[in-house]
Write a protein that holds these residues in place. Structure first.
Motif, PDB file in Angstrom:
ATOM      1  N   ILE A  71      38.273  41.936  31.679  1.00 35.28           N
ATOM      2  CA  ILE A  71      37.773  43.015  32.526  1.00 35.28           C
ATOM      3  C   ILE A  71      37.529  44.264  31.685  1.00 35.28           C
ATOM      4  O   ILE A  71      36.505  44.931  31.827  1.00 35.28           O
ATOM      5  N   ARG A 106      37.204  39.963  37.510  1.00 38.25           N
ATOM      6  CA  ARG A 106      38.104  40.594  38.483  1.00 38.25           C
ATOM      7  C   ARG A 106      38.654  39.553  39.459  1.00 38.25           C
ATOM      8  O   ARG A 106      39.831  39.586  39.815  1.00 38.25           O
ATOM      9  N   ARG A 117      41.280  37.482  37.578  1.00 44.53           N
ATOM     10  CA  ARG A 117      42.563  38.184  37.474  1.00 44.53           C
ATOM     11  C   ARG A 117      43.314  38.126  38.796  1.00 44.53           C
ATOM     12  O   ARG A 117      44.532  37.926  38.820  1.00 44.53           O
ATOM     13  N   SER A 144      34.042  46.016  30.971  1.00 44.67           N
ATOM     14  CA  SER A 144      33.939  47.410  31.427  1.00 44.67           C
ATOM     15  C   SER A 144      33.434  48.307  30.302  1.00 44.67           C
ATOM     16  O   SER A 144      32.571  49.167  30.525  1.00 44.67           O
ATOM     17  N   HIS A 189      42.723  40.406  32.413  1.00 48.38           N
ATOM     18  CA  HIS A 189      42.711  41.875  32.356  1.00 48.38           C
ATOM     19  C   HIS A 189      41.962  42.333  31.102  1.00 48.38           C
ATOM     20  O   HIS A 189      41.145  43.260  31.168  1.00 48.38           O
TER      21      HIS A 189
END
Length: 164
Positions: free
Chosen positions: A13, A42, A45, A17, A10
Motif C-alpha cells: 500500500i 488495501r 491488507r 501510495s 501494508h
C-alpha cells in the motif's frame, strides 16, 4: 505467516501510495493503474487483518518497517518514472507470488482459513505482476538495476518478518 502477509500488504500500500503521489505529478497516464493496484492491496491488507483478528494475533513487528520502506521505495521509483514503477512491481510481485505459493503448499492441510485468505488475493497479485511485466523489456537498465535490488530487499523483509 498471516502477520508477515499483513505487514507486506501494508508495505505494498505504501509503495503504490508513493508511486501514485509521484505519478500525479509526473506520469498522469499511470494514475488509474496505480489507483486500481492500490485498491487491491488495501483489500488484501483487510483480508489479512481479519485473519489476525480471528486468531487474536497482534500485527508483525516489521509492519512499520514495511510501511516506511515501502513509502520510500514508492516515492523514489515514482520520481524515476514509468519504467522504474513497472520494474519495481514485477520484482515485488515475483517475490510475493513465490512466498504465497510456498504458504499455500505448507498450509493446505493445516489451516483452511489461511488458505482461503491467501487464495483470495493471488489472482490480483498475479495481475499486478503480469500487467507490469507486459510493459517492460528485461534488457532495460531500469529493470536490470532495480529488479535485483528490490527482489533482495523484499525477500529480506519477509525473512526478518518470519523471525520476529
Amino acid at each position: 505467516m498471516m502477520k508477515v502477509d499483513h505487514a507486506g500488504e501494508h508495505g505494498a500500500i505504501c509503495i503504490y501510495s508513493g508511486q501514485l503521489f509521484m505519478a500525479r505529478l509526473f506520469i498522469p497516464g499511470m494514475v488509474n493503474e496505480l489507483q486500481e493496484f492500490l485498491a487491491h492491496e488495501r483489500r488484501h491488507r483487510a483480508v489479512f487483518q481479519d485473519e489476525l483478528q480471528r486468531r487474536s494475533y497482534p500485527r508483525c513487528r516489521s509492519y512499520w518497517l514495511c510501511g516506511i520502506g515501502g513509502l520510500a521505495l514508492g516515492l523514489m521509483t515514482g520520481m524515476c518514472g514509468r519504467k522504474a514503477i513497472v520494474a519495481t512491481t514485477v520484482a515485488v510481485e515475483s517475490v510475493v507470488l513465490k512466498h504465497l505459493a510456498h504458504q499455500l503448499d505448507v498450509l493446505v492441510n493445516i489451516d483452511p482459513h489461511a488458505v482461503a485468505a491467501i487464495t483470495s488475493i493471488v489472482a490480483e497479485e498475479q495481475h499486478h505482476h503480469d500487467h507490469s511485466a507486459s510493459q517492460i523489456d528485461a534488457r532495460d537498465p531500469w529493470f536490470r538495476v532495480l529488479a535485483p535490488m528490490v527482489t533482495a530487499w523484499t525477500e529480506a523483509v519477509i525473512w526478518m518478518g518470519m523471525r520476529s
